[in-house]
Design an enzyme around this catalytic site. Structure first.
Site, PDB file in Angstrom:
ATOM      1  N   GLY A 306     -40.096 121.708  75.221  1.00 21.30           N
ATOM      2  CA  GLY A 306     -41.490 121.906  74.915  1.00 21.30           C
ATOM      3  C   GLY A 306     -41.478 122.505  73.359  1.00 21.30           C
ATOM      4  O   GLY A 306     -41.091 122.125  72.388  1.00 21.30           O
ATOM      5  N   SER A 307     -42.339 123.514  73.425  1.00 19.10           N
ATOM      6  CA  SER A 307     -43.018 124.073  72.029  1.00 19.10           C
ATOM      7  C   SER A 307     -41.702 124.800  71.270  1.00 19.10           C
ATOM      8  O   SER A 307     -41.837 125.239  70.102  1.00 19.10           O
ATOM      9  CB  SER A 307     -44.038 124.929  71.989  1.00 19.10           C
ATOM     10  OG  SER A 307     -45.125 124.104  72.507  1.00 19.10           O
TER      11      SER A 307
END
Length: 607
Positions: A306-307
């Site tokens: 993810g981020s």
């Protein structure tokens, strides 16, 4: 003289009786005995002199045995010398099934003493009646006091021998790192398996004489002395490990998450200071049930990051020279096309500079950055940080992750890679990559052994660019960032949140993985931390299942304790002083407000 008349009328004279010869008979008996004596002497000479070696070998084969001398496994300690795994002496009951099989009464007494079903024990002995040795079922490596109580009954054919059993004082808090040993004291998981040869030692060997009951009556010779295993000092800090485990457990209980992991690395050396996982298990009582809990999720489970990938995407753009920290990006209207799909932000952030892209965790912003990079350049950059390959920690079962080469990318792959989809990594790989950012761009191989760092590093990024990225990440934990709950009083914290949707059936479900990866303190990073909370309850809606809401406060609680335990000086003195002053002022106001009430109470109580 009488005559006997026969039927024919004639008489027959009787034969004269032989005279008894006593002397002759004595000589005959004496000669026979002499021959027997000569035969015995000849046989004795044959046994004692002629074939002595042959018959001695036969006798030794019956009563002379080579028996092992048990040795203790090396102790495992944490970095401060606190024991994490020790070997304690125990007793193992064994029996001679040949002797027991012919003695039903002894089997009955043994069954009663050991609480074993009589029919089970009878059948167990019968199946082994052609052997001379068997362990008493369920009575191997037992408390010596229990063994002595059974031996005191003097059941024929039942004995005991000294062995060692592994004991783990910290239990499930460190079980995934340590692993466990089997009934023969051989490492099966974790550090016990990875360093089995170092820890296990060499059993000794001695010659003994046993009597017909199997009891040792004489120690004949020491063939080989026992060599105990070598001790092992891990990089783990027991205090920080327990702190991480406790806070992870609290978070999972509060959020209803399915599992979680916390990894804490020493930035400069790569030493693993803590690695906690849930669900866990007690390695003092290992059974064949729930084997899923045995795996160390921090090194075996593959997740889309993810981020947490966004700072690395920004670093790649800075290295390539296609952006600067002040480059501006228009993220309106809050989404951007990605093939047949959309890449969306949590909301429309409008125009953001490069720092703002990280502060607000803009998917649109990093998508625009990665478009400026050639495919091969972006691929090579991420691989320099260790993605797609094992970290080299040496931990058994470590997964290398999955990272497709550019030849296998589709038209949307590079864009999704920029914000952490399309590749799979382990929590340890994330912590290692962030440690490189905090270590001036130098990538260090993680190690579970104190002082195990070889000194070799790989320069993955220019130190100046690494410092720029860490400075940008600091804004994430400050007002306006996505992880203000990760702030720690007195310390500047750099980090990045992540809330990745879980893949399911070729798509993505409404289930999430909440991340926070960070460095502290910013001025001179000491710790690199990755927190992963898998599948939290989403019923609260909004961002209550995101990394900034769930994983960031877990990070703050663990690091607040770790910084204090490791005596790391604060790098944000002004904020700490201001907070102290505010707290003192608050207490002063509280005391001032309480004073009139106390005076009034005293006046009312006066006579």
């Amino acid at each position: 003289m009488k005559f006997i008349r026969t039927s024919g009328g004639s008489a027959k004279k009787p034969r004269p009786r032989a005279q008894f010869n006593l002397q002759g008979r004595l000589m005959l008996v004496g000669g026979a005995m002499a021959l027997c004596a000569v035969a015995l002497v000849v046989r004795a000479v044959d046994l004692q002199l002629v074939d002595n070696a042959f018959y001695q070998q036969k006798a030794d084969a019956r009563f002379l045995r080579e028996v092992p001398i048990p040795t203790s496994r090396g102790m495992i300690t944490d970095r401060n010398g606190e024991p994490l795994a020790v070997s304690s002496p125990v007793e193992s009951l064994y029996a001679n099934p040949q002797e027991l099989a012919n003695n039903p009464a002894a089997i009955a007494r043994l069954a009663e003493a050991t609480d074993l079903p009589l029919d089970y024990l009878t059948r167990y002995v019968s199946q082994r009646k052609d052997k001379e040795f068997m362990y008493v079922p369920r009575h191997r490596r037992i408390n010596p006091a229990v063994a002595q109580k059974i031996l005191a009954l003097k059941i024929p054919g039942v004995f005991s021998q000294r062995e060692f059993r592994r004991f783990y004082p910290q239990g499930e808090a460190v079980s995934h790192v340590l692993g466990f040993t089997n009934i023969d004291d051989q490492g099966q998981e974790g550090v016990e398996l990875a360093f089995d040869e170092w820890l296990r030692g060499t059993p000794g060997l001695q010659k003994v004489i046993r009597d017909r009951h199997g009891r040792i009556v004489e120690h004949v010779d020491l063939l080989r002395p026992a060599e105990p295993g070598k001790d092992l000092v891990l990089s783990i800090d027991r205090r920080i490990q327990f702190l991480a485990y406790r806070e992870l457990k609290r978070t999972l209980l509060e959020t209803g998450a399915a599992s979680g992991s916390v990894v804490i690395l020493d930035v400069a050396t790569g030493e693993v200071l803590a690695m906690a996982n849930l669900p866990s298990y007690n390695n003092n009582r290992v059974s064949g049930e729930n084997r899923d809990a045995y795996r160390n999720r921090a090194v075996t489970d593959l997740l889309e990051p993810g981020s947490t990938m966004k700072p690395l995407t920004v670093a790649a753009g800075l290295e390539a020279g296609v952006i600067t920290p002040t480059t501006r990006f228009d993220t309106s209207p809050g989404w951007i096309p990605n093939g047949r799909y959309r890449t969306s932000d949590f909301r429309n952030y409008g125009v953001l500079d490069t720092t703002g892209v990280i502060t607000k965790s803009s998917n649109v912003g990093v998508s625009k950055i990665v478009k400026l990079l050639p495919d091969n350049s972006f691929d090579a950059f991420l691989r320099r940080f260790g993605f797609g390959s094992s970290t080299g920690s040496g931990f058994p079962g470590e997964a290398p992750g999955t990272f497709p080469t550019p030849e296998r990318w589709s038209g949307t792959t590079k864009q999704t890679l920029s914000y952490g989809y399309g590749l799979s990594v382990t929590p340890l790989q994330i912590a290692r990559a962030y440690a490189a950012l905090g270590n001036g761009g130098r990538l260090v191989t993680p190690t579970f052994v104190k002082g195990g760092h070889s000194g070799e590093t790989q320069q993955a990024l220019d130190p100046a660019i690494a410092a720029q990225v860490v400075e940008m990440m600091q804004t994430v934990t400050e007002p306006g960032g996505t992880a203000t709950r990760a702030a720690i009083l007195g310390y500047h914290v750099a980090g990045k949140t992540g809330t990745a949707r879980k893949s399911s059936g070729g798509g993505y479900a409404r289930r999430y993985i909440a991340y926070f990866a960070g460095l502290v303190p910013v001025e001179r990073p000491r710790f690199s931390v990755t927190v992963v909370v898998n599948d939290p309850d989403t019923s609260g809606g909004g961002s209550t299942y995101g990394g900034g809401w769930i994983s960031a406060p877990l990070f703050a609680r663990v690091m607040e304790g770790a910084l204090r335990l490791m005596d790391v000086p604060p790098d944000d003195i002004d904020t700490w002083i201001a907070a102290q002053s505010a707290e003192e002022a608050k207490r002063a106001r509280a005391l001032a407000a309480a004073a009139p009430a106390a005076s009034a109470a005293q006046r009312g109580a006066a006579p």
